[in-house]
Design an enzyme around this catalytic site. Structure first.
Site, mmCIF file in Angstrom:
data_model
loop_
_atom_site.group_PDB
_atom_site.id
_atom_site.type_symbol
_atom_site.label_atom_id
_atom_site.label_comp_id
_atom_site.label_asym_id
_atom_site.label_seq_id
_atom_site.Cartn_x
_atom_site.Cartn_y
_atom_site.Cartn_z
ATOM 1 N N ASP A 160 96.481 -0.679 -18.097
ATOM 2 C CA ASP A 160 95.789 -0.874 -19.371
ATOM 3 C C ASP A 160 95.086 -2.230 -19.404
ATOM 4 O O ASP A 160 95.084 -2.906 -20.431
ATOM 5 C CB ASP A 160 96.803 -0.755 -20.514
ATOM 6 C CG ASP A 160 96.126 -0.636 -21.881
ATOM 7 O OD1 ASP A 160 94.964 -0.199 -21.921
ATOM 8 O OD2 ASP A 160 96.753 -1.004 -22.895
ATOM 9 N N CYS A 214 100.414 22.506 -24.073
ATOM 10 C CA CYS A 214 100.309 22.284 -25.522
ATOM 11 C C CYS A 214 100.169 23.608 -26.274
ATOM 12 O O CYS A 214 100.594 23.713 -27.427
ATOM 13 C CB CYS A 214 99.111 21.400 -25.842
ATOM 14 S SG CYS A 214 99.391 19.639 -25.510
ATOM 15 N N CYS A 217 100.018 24.565 -30.317
ATOM 16 C CA CYS A 217 100.645 23.513 -31.117
ATOM 17 C C CYS A 217 99.595 22.504 -31.587
ATOM 18 O O CYS A 217 98.728 22.079 -30.830
ATOM 19 C CB CYS A 217 101.719 22.793 -30.306
ATOM 20 S SG CYS A 217 102.542 21.465 -31.219
ATOM 21 N N CYS A 224 99.071 12.926 -37.873
ATOM 22 C CA CYS A 224 98.314 11.665 -37.916
ATOM 23 C C CYS A 224 98.046 11.241 -39.359
ATOM 24 O O CYS A 224 97.366 11.975 -40.097
ATOM 25 C CB CYS A 224 97.000 11.800 -37.156
ATOM 26 S SG CYS A 224 96.023 10.274 -37.160
ATOM 27 N N CYS A 240 92.270 5.307 -36.302
ATOM 28 C CA CYS A 240 93.619 5.248 -35.720
ATOM 29 C C CYS A 240 94.334 3.971 -36.168
ATOM 30 O O CYS A 240 93.774 2.872 -36.099
ATOM 31 C CB CYS A 240 93.520 5.304 -34.193
ATOM 32 S SG CYS A 240 95.102 5.158 -33.343
ATOM 33 N N CYS A 270 101.919 10.466 -33.858
ATOM 34 C CA CYS A 270 101.482 11.608 -33.057
ATOM 35 C C CYS A 270 102.477 11.927 -31.943
ATOM 36 O O CYS A 270 102.574 13.075 -31.493
ATOM 37 C CB CYS A 270 100.088 11.383 -32.494
ATOM 38 S SG CYS A 270 99.939 9.998 -31.347
ATOM 39 N N CYS A 274 105.631 15.264 -31.799
ATOM 40 C CA CYS A 274 105.322 16.137 -30.656
ATOM 41 C C CYS A 274 106.607 16.788 -30.154
ATOM 42 O O CYS A 274 107.568 16.094 -29.806
ATOM 43 C CB CYS A 274 104.679 15.320 -29.532
ATOM 44 S SG CYS A 274 104.439 16.258 -28.004
#
Length: 379
Positions: A160, A214, A217, A224, A240, A270, A274
């Site tokens: 990152d 996924c 779903c 969010c 966000c 989020c 999950c």
């Protein structure tokens, strides 16, 4: 003969296969939960990335656009690159002390804190040591081991920290699949992990990607708080909470402030909702254990930190990057949002804490404090 004593021949497929297996073993020894290898052709991602930029979804993150398509072309970033060694490292801290009266499941605990208007909610990944430092150091150790085995080779390590499409590379390497929230998901580890990579000129054999799971779903989209996931696999970063509390340097848009709740640095919603995160793995390193009570602190306590205390308490933390001014900005929003709960509207301690910062020399802080006081009916 062991692989460590095999003569180095980078044109020999058998040697390269053995080297790849050794690299994966060393990576696991260094604390990575998984290590996989991919080529670096991301041409299939370029159009989507450009469309995302064209919509302005990156907001003030100019660095997302400043390198052009280099982000999708690792060989332009590091000439000679033909492979990426992609790694993941879980960061969910060990279970909390059973003596504390809290829900035993980490997700239930986080939900409870998000619903507590007095609690300061810091994203789980940021409560311990700065992950950039942890992963880069471990990746460098991995590179050093490889160098000791084959001699000098071309590489650079990242986490990152450079114009690299980490999720796309990790997906290609088979570390998981891209979820609808745009994060990487793994069937046996959810998404509570960091990604890192080593770009290298070693022509190692590549691993196969995995399929997506996924299905229909949409839990992350529904969860969010600000509606930032505007479509499956499409995030408008400008909405966000992680962007608003970390990347955004100026004033947080007033329309979005009430939606932030008590989230003062990042957001986990989020991931929290999950279904795959019921399999989230605990961190194997103590580096990600919470520091300075950041898993249990109140908004008032953190709002009271002086700049010197902020710098001291965030030493070695990713939080330090936003500085004391934005730290206070975020906390003021959280304190203002406490007014949404009737029992906390006009709370004497909250109002006193806000009044103490009312004359703050930073116009940014003063504006958000004034907004927070107005939420409590104080002008």
């Amino acid at each position: 003969m062991s692989s460590d004593s095999t003569p180095v021949d980078l044109a020999d497929p058998a040697f390269l296969a053995a080297l790849a297996a050794t690299i994966k073993r060393w990576g696991r020894e260094l604390g990575f939960a998984d290590v996989r290898i991919a080529d670096v052709d991301l041409s299939h991602r370029e159009a989507g990335f450009q469309a995302w930029l064209d919509k302005g979804y990156h907001g003030e993150m100019d660095y997302m656009a400043s390198h052009g398509m280099k982000r999708a072309r690792p060989a332009e970033l590091v000439p000679g690159t033909v492979r990426v060694v992609s790694v993941r490292m879980p960061y969910l801290p060990p279970a909390v002390d059973p003596a504390r009266s809290e829900p035993p499941d980490w997700r239930a605990r986080e939900e409870a804190r998000s619903a507590d208007p007095a609690a300061a909610q810091v994203s789980i990944y940021a409560r311990g040591r700065d992950y950039h430092k942890v992963l880069r150091a471990r990746l460098q150790q991995l590179a050093t081991r490889i160098e000791g085995r084959i001699g000098a080779f071309g590489y650079r390590v990242f986490t990152d920290s450079a114009p690299v499409m980490e999720v796309a590379l990790a997906e290609k390497a088979g570390l998981g699949w891209r979820g609808k929230h745009t994060l990487l998901l793994h069937r046996e580890a959810g998404s509570m992990f960091f990604l890192g990579e080593m770009l290298t000129d070693l022509p190692l054999p590549v691993d196969d990607p995995v399929t997506s799971h996924c299905g229909q779903c949409s839990a992350c989209i529904t969860a969010c708080p600000t509606g930032a996931i505007v479509a499956p696999y499409e995030l408008d970063a400008r909405r966000c909470i992680s962007y608003l509390t970390i990347e955004l340097k100026g004033s947080i848009p007033e329309a979005l402030r009430p939606l932030i709740g008590n989230r003062i640095y990042g957001c986990d919603d989020c991931q929290l909702y999950c279904p795959w995160n019921k399999f989230a793995q605990r961190a194997s390193l103590p580096d990600f254990d919470p520091r300075h009570g950041l898993d249990s602190a109140s908004l008032i306590d953190l709002f009271g930190w002086s700049e010197a205390e902020f710098l001291k308490n965030t030493e070695g933390s990713a939080i330090r990057r936003i500085g004391h001014e934005r730290w206070l900005r975020n906390l003021a929003v959280g304190l203002g949002n406490a007014a949404a709960v009737a029992s906390h509207r006009g709370d004497a301690a909250i109002v006193a804490a806000l009044r103490a910062r009312q004359g703050h020399p930073s116009a940014l802080v003063a504006e958000h404090v004034a907004w927070a006081l107005a939420r409590h009916g104080i002008t």
